[in-house]
Scaffold this motif. Structure first.
Motif, PDB file in Angstrom:
ATOM      1  N   ALA A   1      -3.829   8.170 -10.657  1.00  0.00           N
ATOM      2  CA  ALA A   1      -3.955   6.914 -11.534  1.00  0.00           C
ATOM      3  C   ALA A   1      -4.482   7.007 -12.548  1.00  0.00           C
ATOM      4  N   THR A   2      -5.877   7.453 -12.803  1.00  0.00           N
ATOM      5  CA  THR A   2      -6.317   7.345 -14.119  1.00  0.00           C
ATOM      6  C   THR A   2      -6.279   8.308 -15.055  1.00  0.00           C
ATOM      7  N   ARG A   3      -5.526  10.052 -14.168  1.00  0.00           N
ATOM      8  CA  ARG A   3      -5.873  10.604 -14.818  1.00  0.00           C
ATOM      9  C   ARG A   3      -4.787  11.037 -15.352  1.00  0.00           C
ATOM     10  N   SER A   4      -3.405  10.148 -14.445  1.00  0.00           N
ATOM     11  CA  SER A   4      -2.534  10.687 -15.413  1.00  0.00           C
ATOM     12  C   SER A   4      -2.233   9.449 -16.285  1.00  0.00           C
ATOM     13  N   GLY A   5      -2.578   8.752 -16.653  1.00  0.00           N
ATOM     14  CA  GLY A   5      -2.997   7.804 -17.701  1.00  0.00           C
ATOM     15  C   GLY A   5      -2.030   6.641 -17.413  1.00  0.00           C
ATOM     16  N   ILE A   6      -2.288   6.438 -15.999  1.00  0.00           N
ATOM     17  CA  ILE A   6      -1.995   4.100 -16.141  1.00  0.00           C
ATOM     18  C   ILE A   6      -2.543   3.577 -16.273  1.00  0.00           C
ATOM     19  N   ILE A   7      -4.075   3.406 -16.831  1.00  0.00           N
ATOM     20  CA  ILE A   7      -4.596   2.553 -17.356  1.00  0.00           C
ATOM     21  C   ILE A   7      -4.013   2.579 -18.804  1.00  0.00           C
ATOM     22  N   GLU A   8      -4.288   3.311 -19.804  1.00  0.00           N
ATOM     23  CA  GLU A   8      -3.748   3.486 -20.802  1.00  0.00           C
ATOM     24  C   GLU A   8      -1.777   2.934 -21.116  1.00  0.00           C
ATOM     25  N   THR A   9      -1.567   3.010 -20.376  1.00  0.00           N
ATOM     26  CA  THR A   9       0.473   2.776 -20.130  1.00  0.00           C
ATOM     27  C   THR A   9       0.214   1.310 -19.479  1.00  0.00           C
ATOM     28  N   PHE A  10      -0.450   0.929 -19.207  1.00  0.00           N
ATOM     29  CA  PHE A  10      -1.074  -0.417 -18.664  1.00  0.00           C
ATOM     30  C   PHE A  10      -1.338  -1.359 -20.153  1.00  0.00           C
TER      31      PHE A  10
ATOM     32  N   ILE B   1       0.847  -1.058  -0.262  1.00  0.00           N
ATOM     33  CA  ILE B   1       0.472   0.035   0.057  1.00  0.00           C
ATOM     34  C   ILE B   1       0.903   1.295   0.191  1.00  0.00           C
ATOM     35  N   PRO B   2       1.859   1.595   0.876  1.00  0.00           N
ATOM     36  CA  PRO B   2       2.591   2.638   0.643  1.00  0.00           C
ATOM     37  C   PRO B   2       3.683   2.463  -0.240  1.00  0.00           C
ATOM     38  N   LEU B   3       4.054   1.915  -0.890  1.00  0.00           N
ATOM     39  CA  LEU B   3       4.773   1.642  -2.849  1.00  0.00           C
ATOM     40  C   LEU B   3       3.360   1.857  -3.623  1.00  0.00           C
ATOM     41  N   ILE B   4       2.544   1.730  -3.591  1.00  0.00           N
ATOM     42  CA  ILE B   4       1.068   1.903  -4.419  1.00  0.00           C
ATOM     43  C   ILE B   4       1.267   3.422  -4.070  1.00  0.00           C
ATOM     44  N   MET B   5       0.898   3.922  -3.232  1.00  0.00           N
ATOM     45  CA  MET B   5       0.814   6.069  -3.350  1.00  0.00           C
ATOM     46  C   MET B   5       2.369   5.937  -3.203  1.00  0.00           C
ATOM     47  N   LEU B   6       3.334   5.789  -2.928  1.00  0.00           N
ATOM     48  CA  LEU B   6       4.374   6.307  -3.763  1.00  0.00           C
ATOM     49  C   LEU B   6       4.405   6.162  -5.247  1.00  0.00           C
ATOM     50  N   GLY B   7       4.540   5.237  -5.347  1.00  0.00           N
ATOM     51  CA  GLY B   7       3.845   4.697  -7.309  1.00  0.00           C
ATOM     52  C   GLY B   7       3.555   5.879  -8.240  1.00  0.00           C
ATOM     53  N   ILE B   8       2.113   5.676  -7.169  1.00  0.00           N
ATOM     54  CA  ILE B   8       0.948   7.131  -8.167  1.00  0.00           C
ATOM     55  C   ILE B   8       1.042   8.331  -8.058  1.00  0.00           C
ATOM     56  N   VAL B   9       1.798   8.484  -6.718  1.00  0.00           N
ATOM     57  CA  VAL B   9       2.417  10.545  -6.281  1.00  0.00           C
ATOM     58  C   VAL B   9       2.949  10.475  -7.242  1.00  0.00           C
ATOM     59  N   ALA B  10       4.275   9.310  -7.422  1.00  0.00           N
ATOM     60  CA  ALA B  10       5.519  10.386  -8.429  1.00  0.00           C
ATOM     61  C   ALA B  10       4.600  10.190 -10.238  1.00  0.00           C
ATOM     62  N   HIS B  11       3.669   8.975 -10.137  1.00  0.00           N
ATOM     63  CA  HIS B  11       3.259   8.764 -11.757  1.00  0.00           C
ATOM     64  C   HIS B  11       3.012   9.686 -12.350  1.00  0.00           C
ATOM     65  N   GLY B  12       1.781  10.512 -10.991  1.00  0.00           N
ATOM     66  CA  GLY B  12       0.773  11.922 -11.611  1.00  0.00           C
ATOM     67  C   GLY B  12       2.164  13.023 -11.440  1.00  0.00           C
ATOM     68  N   ILE B  13       3.162  13.342 -10.273  1.00  0.00           N
ATOM     69  CA  ILE B  13       3.936  14.499 -11.232  1.00  0.00           C
ATOM     70  C   ILE B  13       4.418  14.444 -11.814  1.00  0.00           C
ATOM     71  N   ARG B  14       4.741  13.555 -12.260  1.00  0.00           N
ATOM     72  CA  ARG B  14       6.549  12.963 -13.577  1.00  0.00           C
ATOM     73  C   ARG B  14       4.506  13.598 -14.830  1.00  0.00           C
ATOM     74  N   LYS B  15       3.962  13.010 -15.032  1.00  0.00           N
ATOM     75  CA  LYS B  15       2.964  14.126 -15.685  1.00  0.00           C
ATOM     76  C   LYS B  15       2.389  15.026 -15.561  1.00  0.00           C
ATOM     77  N   LYS B  16       3.028  15.244 -14.506  1.00  0.00           N
ATOM     78  CA  LYS B  16       1.983  17.066 -14.337  1.00  0.00           C
ATOM     79  C   LYS B  16       1.378  17.116 -13.677  1.00  0.00           C
ATOM     80  N   ARG B  17       0.339  15.805 -13.281  1.00  0.00           N
ATOM     81  CA  ARG B  17      -0.927  16.550 -13.389  1.00  0.00           C
ATOM     82  C   ARG B  17      -1.125  17.159 -10.929  1.00  0.00           C
ATOM     83  N   PRO B  18      -1.924  17.744 -10.593  1.00  0.00           N
ATOM     84  CA  PRO B  18      -1.942  18.556  -9.726  1.00  0.00           C
ATOM     85  C   PRO B  18      -2.371  17.529  -8.810  1.00  0.00           C
ATOM     86  N   VAL B  19      -1.665  16.195  -7.929  1.00  0.00           N
ATOM     87  CA  VAL B  19      -1.730  15.882  -8.005  1.00  0.00           C
ATOM     88  C   VAL B  19      -2.615  15.200  -6.335  1.00  0.00           C
ATOM     89  N   TYR B  20      -2.772  16.639  -6.136  1.00  0.00           N
ATOM     90  CA  TYR B  20      -3.571  16.627  -4.458  1.00  0.00           C
ATOM     91  C   TYR B  20      -5.586  16.743  -4.566  1.00  0.00           C
TER      92      TYR B  20
END
Lengths: 174, 200
Positions: free
Chosen positions: B58-67, A12-31
């Motif tokens: 995850a959805t909005r940053s495109g994880i579903i499409e990536t996977f 669960i912690p790793l998923i949280m980290l992974g998703i937030v990191a992915h969002g930041i990389r895609k320049k999403r307003p994660v919060y």
């Protein structure tokens, strides 16, 4: 087995980290995205609340009447032979037909025996690896206009059986 | 279906309770259950919102499409009868990824679209499920899921010391059931292939 229990702690912690990191990389307003998503979660839970009340009352009535205990005693002899807890027989059966009714029974088991008991653990794993076969099949087949499902049902039953056997074996190892 | 199940629960409970003299227990059982259902929902509000919040990122940053793109080779192997570029492939991938992540709301519409596109490919006998449909349904029913969020919330409500401890075992169990399903699909498809001279 120990490795998989470590996974349980880390995932669960790793998923949280992974998703937030992915969002930041895609320049999403994660919060902001998180808050929008959390609203959906609230709606989902409020949406299932009436169902849950109804089903838990149904199972609660059945439990307090003593009927489930009677059923357990009747099936005990047979289920002991196959190393399967008798208390789980109604759950196994209902699980194939209705997800929410199965949830009601599972909650009753948690309430009765505790989620960390052997029966509670088998229930937890089993609920995570089985699906409402008949419901899913009918919804999907109606969508495609299918009347003959050919080898879908045997395959689905095999998966369910494999999942249940695995749940019992894994719970014994935990 | 549920209407009958529910009615049977109530019916058996009340009649059996009356016969065995457990009526006061039945009354308490009904009232207590209603109360604990609401308590459970309060716990679930937190756990569920945490998960749907994360999944929204995850959805909005495109994880579903990536996977979805990444599992195409696997999809070709699982569904040899479906042309790789056909839209059924992408619907099926979306459905599986969404199921894997526990995104029920995204899984079902994609799954229904997948079945409809598979029906377009199924020209021979439109009322009988094609191999691809059977395989898709079996894999779908084998329910591969990364995190069983609901179960974790229930466990935490009923006082588990470590509600998430079942994640690892649940991953093994769901893999076992999916592998059983995949093997079954491969054998069933091959069997039909040879029977129909590879034309099915």
């Amino acid at each position: 087995m120990k490795f998989f229990l470590i996974i349980s702690d880390f995932i669960i912690p790793l998923i949280m980290l992974g998703i937030v990191a992915h969002g930041i990389r895609k320049k999403r307003p994660v919060y902001d995205d998180f808050v929008d998503g959390a609203k959906k979660g609230i709606k989902t839970v409020i949406g299932i609340m009436p169902t849950l009340i109804g089903l838990m009352v149904g199972v609660g009535v059945l439990r307090s009447s003593g009927f489930l205990d009677m059923l357990t005693q009747v099936t005990q002899k047979f289920s002991d032979k196959i190393f399967f807890p008798a208390q789980l027989i109604p759950l196994t059966f209902i699980r194939m037909f209705s997800s929410s009714a199965a949830t009601g029974l599972a909650l009753d088991i948690f309430n009765q025996y505790g989620p960390d008991s052997y029966i509670g653990i088998v229930t937890s794993i089993m609920m995570s690896c089985t699906e409402t076969i008949f419901y899913t099949m009918s919804v999907y087949c109606i969508a495609a206009g299918i009347k003959k499902t050919r080898w879908t049902l045997p395959g689905a039953l095999l998966c369910t059986f494999a999942g249940i056997v695995a749940s019992v074996l894994l719970a014994r190892m935990m | 279906m549920l209407n009958y199940i529910w009615a049977v629960l109530i019916f058996i409970g009340v009649v059996y309770g009356a016969l065995t003299g457990h009526m006061p227990d039945v009354t308490n059982g009904a009232l207590d259950s209603a109360k604990s259902a609401v308590e459970l929902c309060i716990t679930m509000l937190g756990v569920m919102s945490l998960w749907t919040g994360l999944m929204e990122i995850a959805t909005r940053s495109g994880i579903i499409e990536t996977f979805t793109r990444k599992i195409i080779p696997l999809m070709r192997w699982l569904f040899p009868d479906v042309p790789a570029e056909h839209e059924a492939m992408s619907h099926m991938s979306t459905n599986m990824i969404a199921n894997f992540l526990g995104l029920g709301w995204a899984a079902t519409p994609a799954g229904l679209l997948a079945m409809k596109s598979l029906a377009e490919l199924n020209t021979k006998n439109s009322e009988s499920a094609s191999n691809a449909m059977c395989a898709f349904l079996v894999i779908n029913i084998s329910s591969i899921q990364l995190i069983p969020v609901n179960i974790i919330a229930y466990r935490s409500q009923y006082g588990s010391v470590n509600p998430a401890s079942i994640i690892g075992p649940a991953i093994i169990a769901t893999t076992v059931s999916t592998v059983a399903g995949v093997i079954f699909c491969r054998i069933a498809q091959r069997h039909r292939h040879s029977k129909n001279g590879g034309a099915a």
